[in-house]
Design a protein around this motif. Structure first.
Motif, PDB file in Angstrom:
ATOM      1  N   GLY A 272       0.784  -1.223   0.000  1.00  0.00           N
ATOM      2  CA  GLY A 272       0.000   0.000   0.000  1.00  0.00           C
ATOM      3  C   GLY A 272       0.816   1.274   0.000  1.00  0.00           C
ATOM      4  O   GLY A 272       2.021   1.274   0.214  1.00  0.00           O
ATOM      5  N   ASP A 273       0.110   2.401  -0.204  1.00  0.00           N
ATOM      6  CA  ASP A 273       0.724   3.707  -0.455  1.00  0.00           C
ATOM      7  C   ASP A 273       1.683   3.580  -1.631  1.00  0.00           C
ATOM      8  O   ASP A 273       2.867   3.907  -1.552  1.00  0.00           O
ATOM      9  CB  ASP A 273       1.410   4.256   0.793  1.00  0.00           C
ATOM     10  CG  ASP A 273       0.411   4.822   1.795  1.00  0.00           C
ATOM     11  OD1 ASP A 273      -0.798   4.787   1.509  1.00  0.00           O
ATOM     12  OD2 ASP A 273       0.842   5.304   2.860  1.00  0.00           O
ATOM     13  N   ASN A 274       1.104   3.120  -2.717  1.00  0.00           N
ATOM     14  CA  ASN A 274       1.866   2.889  -3.943  1.00  0.00           C
ATOM     15  C   ASN A 274       2.083   4.176  -4.732  1.00  0.00           C
ATOM     16  O   ASN A 274       2.950   4.208  -5.613  1.00  0.00           O
ATOM     17  CB  ASN A 274       1.126   1.873  -4.815  1.00  0.00           C
ATOM     18  CG  ASN A 274       0.685   0.660  -4.021  1.00  0.00           C
ATOM     19  OD1 ASN A 274       1.471   0.066  -3.294  1.00  0.00           O
ATOM     20  ND2 ASN A 274      -0.585   0.302  -4.139  1.00  0.00           N
ATOM     21  N   LEU A 275       1.289   5.220  -4.419  1.00  0.00           N
ATOM     22  CA  LEU A 275       1.443   6.525  -5.060  1.00  0.00           C
ATOM     23  C   LEU A 275       1.180   7.629  -4.041  1.00  0.00           C
ATOM     24  O   LEU A 275       0.054   7.773  -3.538  1.00  0.00           O
ATOM     25  CB  LEU A 275       0.472   6.672  -6.243  1.00  0.00           C
ATOM     26  CG  LEU A 275       0.820   5.884  -7.509  1.00  0.00           C
ATOM     27  CD1 LEU A 275      -0.297   6.015  -8.529  1.00  0.00           C
ATOM     28  CD2 LEU A 275       2.147   6.343  -8.104  1.00  0.00           C
ATOM     29  N   TYR A 276       2.228   8.371  -3.731  1.00  0.00           N
ATOM     30  CA  TYR A 276       2.076   9.552  -2.874  1.00  0.00           C
ATOM     31  C   TYR A 276       1.767  10.755  -3.745  1.00  0.00           C
ATOM     32  O   TYR A 276       2.287  10.892  -4.852  1.00  0.00           O
ATOM     33  CB  TYR A 276       3.380   9.811  -2.095  1.00  0.00           C
ATOM     34  CG  TYR A 276       3.617   8.852  -0.962  1.00  0.00           C
ATOM     35  CD1 TYR A 276       2.834   8.910   0.187  1.00  0.00           C
ATOM     36  CD2 TYR A 276       4.611   7.896  -1.041  1.00  0.00           C
ATOM     37  CE1 TYR A 276       3.049   8.031   1.234  1.00  0.00           C
ATOM     38  CE2 TYR A 276       4.829   7.009   0.004  1.00  0.00           C
ATOM     39  CZ  TYR A 276       4.042   7.085   1.141  1.00  0.00           C
ATOM     40  OH  TYR A 276       4.249   6.215   2.169  1.00  0.00           O
ATOM     41  N   TYR A 277       0.930  11.712  -3.212  1.00  0.00           N
ATOM     42  CA  TYR A 277       0.295  11.659  -1.920  1.00  0.00           C
ATOM     43  C   TYR A 277      -1.213  11.454  -2.047  1.00  0.00           C
ATOM     44  O   TYR A 277      -1.910  11.203  -1.070  1.00  0.00           O
ATOM     45  CB  TYR A 277       0.567  12.967  -1.150  1.00  0.00           C
ATOM     46  CG  TYR A 277       1.983  13.012  -0.621  1.00  0.00           C
ATOM     47  CD1 TYR A 277       2.278  12.440   0.625  1.00  0.00           C
ATOM     48  CD2 TYR A 277       3.005  13.558  -1.366  1.00  0.00           C
ATOM     49  CE1 TYR A 277       3.563  12.456   1.123  1.00  0.00           C
ATOM     50  CE2 TYR A 277       4.298  13.574  -0.881  1.00  0.00           C
ATOM     51  CZ  TYR A 277       4.580  13.017   0.358  1.00  0.00           C
ATOM     52  OH  TYR A 277       5.856  13.015   0.838  1.00  0.00           O
ATOM     53  N   TYR A 278      -1.711  11.554  -3.278  1.00  0.00           N
ATOM     54  CA  TYR A 278      -3.156  11.472  -3.472  1.00  0.00           C
ATOM     55  C   TYR A 278      -3.531  10.497  -4.582  1.00  0.00           C
ATOM     56  O   TYR A 278      -4.487  10.716  -5.318  1.00  0.00           O
ATOM     57  CB  TYR A 278      -3.716  12.872  -3.747  1.00  0.00           C
ATOM     58  CG  TYR A 278      -3.463  13.828  -2.603  1.00  0.00           C
ATOM     59  CD1 TYR A 278      -4.171  13.710  -1.410  1.00  0.00           C
ATOM     60  CD2 TYR A 278      -2.493  14.816  -2.704  1.00  0.00           C
ATOM     61  CE1 TYR A 278      -3.918  14.558  -0.338  1.00  0.00           C
ATOM     62  CE2 TYR A 278      -2.239  15.675  -1.639  1.00  0.00           C
ATOM     63  CZ  TYR A 278      -2.955  15.540  -0.469  1.00  0.00           C
ATOM     64  OH  TYR A 278      -2.705  16.380   0.596  1.00  0.00           O
ATOM     65  N   GLY A 279      -2.784   9.401  -4.679  1.00  0.00           N
ATOM     66  CA  GLY A 279      -3.158   8.349  -5.593  1.00  0.00           C
ATOM     67  C   GLY A 279      -2.980   8.715  -7.059  1.00  0.00           C
ATOM     68  O   GLY A 279      -2.338   9.711  -7.410  1.00  0.00           O
ATOM     69  N   MET A 280      -3.549   7.879  -7.909  1.00  0.00           N
ATOM     70  CA  MET A 280      -3.432   8.071  -9.350  1.00  0.00           C
ATOM     71  C   MET A 280      -4.394   9.157  -9.816  1.00  0.00           C
ATOM     72  O   MET A 280      -5.609   9.021  -9.671  1.00  0.00           O
ATOM     73  CB  MET A 280      -3.733   6.757 -10.076  1.00  0.00           C
ATOM     74  CG  MET A 280      -3.656   6.872 -11.597  1.00  0.00           C
ATOM     75  SD  MET A 280      -1.999   7.240 -12.213  1.00  0.00           S
ATOM     76  CE  MET A 280      -1.262   5.588 -12.201  1.00  0.00           C
ATOM     77  N   PRO A 281      -3.876  10.258 -10.407  1.00  0.00           N
ATOM     78  CA  PRO A 281      -4.757  11.325 -10.882  1.00  0.00           C
ATOM     79  C   PRO A 281      -5.500  10.915 -12.149  1.00  0.00           C
ATOM     80  O   PRO A 281      -5.183   9.906 -12.781  1.00  0.00           O
ATOM     81  CB  PRO A 281      -3.793  12.489 -11.144  1.00  0.00           C
ATOM     82  CG  PRO A 281      -2.476  11.841 -11.410  1.00  0.00           C
ATOM     83  CD  PRO A 281      -2.458  10.589 -10.586  1.00  0.00           C
ATOM     84  N   ASP A 282      -6.457  11.731 -12.507  1.00  0.00           N
ATOM     85  CA  ASP A 282      -7.224  11.505 -13.721  1.00  0.00           C
ATOM     86  C   ASP A 282      -6.316  11.549 -14.944  1.00  0.00           C
ATOM     87  O   ASP A 282      -5.268  12.204 -14.939  1.00  0.00           O
ATOM     88  CB  ASP A 282      -8.317  12.566 -13.831  1.00  0.00           C
ATOM     89  CG  ASP A 282      -9.251  12.315 -14.992  1.00  0.00           C
ATOM     90  OD1 ASP A 282      -9.034  12.934 -16.048  1.00  0.00           O
ATOM     91  OD2 ASP A 282     -10.178  11.499 -14.845  1.00  0.00           O
ATOM     92  N   SER A 283      -6.734  10.885 -16.007  1.00  0.00           N
ATOM     93  CA  SER A 283      -5.902  10.809 -17.208  1.00  0.00           C
ATOM     94  C   SER A 283      -5.667  12.166 -17.845  1.00  0.00           C
ATOM     95  O   SER A 283      -4.729  12.332 -18.637  1.00  0.00           O
ATOM     96  CB  SER A 283      -6.558   9.869 -18.228  1.00  0.00           C
ATOM     97  OG  SER A 283      -7.859  10.325 -18.570  1.00  0.00           O
TER      98      SER A 283
END
Length: 385
Positions: free
Chosen positions: A80-91
């Protein structure tokens, strides 16, 4: 003669903090057991967490790739926490490519080693608890499915809590949970998940842990059941005196007394990401209820940017492996139930031998030169029935 001038409170504060920081950075001496011969191994499980902001050619990820490539029947779990800081953004986001690269560098560990690799969501993958977190988790899963082929997958899928069960050849049963699902406010999936309620997760977890004889259950999730780092209420002296370092790492402005308000609020349960948080307490209570009839041999988590091996009254071994890229570490304390703890970037390896023994090793890339250094190893205790 001039009277000796006493040190000012500020200079005394700075001296004490400097001494603390020097002591907290020391590495405990290694505690090691013999390394088994390759022909004696049945399966190897690699555990790494909070790897979500690596640079290209990160040394921790490179060491993990090397270790997994050299082990037979290996499996990798990102906790977990594979992407800091707010996850995968929109395309359509301007920085989308940055996050794709960070995730791809982690995925390449599995793709290059050819070891089956699983990513579990953490709170940052859920946009750190924001209302739109569910969409961010689904975006990350879609990218992993697109790029990972048959090797790399996200579990549990669909933003659902799990448990998701995988029987690994070599006598491991991997039971994956999305612990942020328990802590996340709405919207989050319920009706579309099976199970979609806390009680349903507990009942399914009891069934998943009813493993046949000779199979070791390993539960993997993001939030630990125990930790002696900041999420467990441990804040070193420097955090009380220099609280602005929590915002900017180099901002050493002394604010004694005022600085203690932040650690005190965290210990009082201001955040559900901490053990003291109300939802966190309830989640761990229900998970322990599920573990009661047939506890797993190991519960492994990330979340805390440390490496910890902890004893427990009902679960033989609790692991915290949440320092998954270079220099991504935070302070940790030793307590009576600590078997190992360090503020060091690295990962863990669990080996199942053909004779039934299970060996744990705590690993990091060598500080100087190539290769991997073993910081700690032990034979893991069995579940007491």
């Amino acid at each position: 003669m001039h009277p000796r001038r006493s040190k000012s409170p500020l200079s005394t504060t700075l001296l004490l903090s400097a001494l603390f920081l020097a002591c907290s950075s020391s590495t405990p001496p290694p505690s090691l057991v013999p390394v088994p011969a390759p022909q004696d191994l049945e399966a190897s499980l690699f555990l790494i967490g909070d790897a979500g902001q690596p640079e290209e050619h990160d040394r921790v990820l490179a060491a993990l790739t090397s270790a997994a490539s050299g082990a037979a029947n290996s499996t990798i779990v990102f906790l977990g926490d594979n992407l800091y800081y707010y996850g995968m953004p929109d395309s359509t986001a301007l920085d989308r490519k940055v996050y794709e690269r960070r995730l791809r560098w982690q995925m390449n560990v599995g793709l290059n080693s050819r070891a089956p690799t699983y990513f579990i969501p953490g709170n940052h993958d859920w946009e750190n608890g924001r209302d739109s977190g569910f969409a961010a988790v689904r975006r990350q899963e879609a990218f992993i499915a697109q790029e990972g082929g048959d090797i790399v997958k996200m579990i549990p899928s669909g933003g659902c809590p799990g448990p998701f069960t995988i029987d690994i050849p070599g006598r491991f049963r991997l039971v994956a949970l999305d612990s942020q699902w328990f802590l996340q406010g709405d919207p989050k999936p319920t009706d579309e998940c099976r199970p979609g309620s806390v009680q349903g997760v507990v009942d399914s977890l009891v069934s998943a842990l009813n493993v046949p004889a000779g199979l070791d259950a390993v539960v993997v999730l993001h939030h630990p059941l125990k930790t002696h780092g900041t999420h467990g209420g441990y804040f070193p002296l420097a955090d009380h005196i220099f609280p602005l370092r929590n915002l900017v790492s180099w901002l050493y402005i002394p604010l004694p007394i005022i600085g203690s308000l932040y650690p005190i609020s965290r210990r009082a349960g201001a955040s559900d990401q901490d053990l003291a948080g109300t939802r966190n307490v309830l989640m761990r209570r229900r998970l322990r209820e599920a573990f009661g009839p047939r506890p797993p041999r190991i519960v492994a988590a990330g979340h805390e940017h440390t490496l910890q091996v902890i004893s427990d009254s009902s679960i033989p071994t609790l692991l915290v492996s949440g320092s998954g890229y270079d220099n991504h570490v935070e302070p940790v304390a030793w307590r009576e139930d600590t078997r190992y703890a360090a503020s060091i970037a690295g990962f863990m390896r669990v080996d199942r031998l053909k004779d039934g023994r299970v060996r744990l090793s705590v690993l990091r890339p060598r500080p100087k030169g190539d290769g991997i250094e073993e910081l700690h190893s032990e034979w893991l205790p069995e579940v007491r029935r």
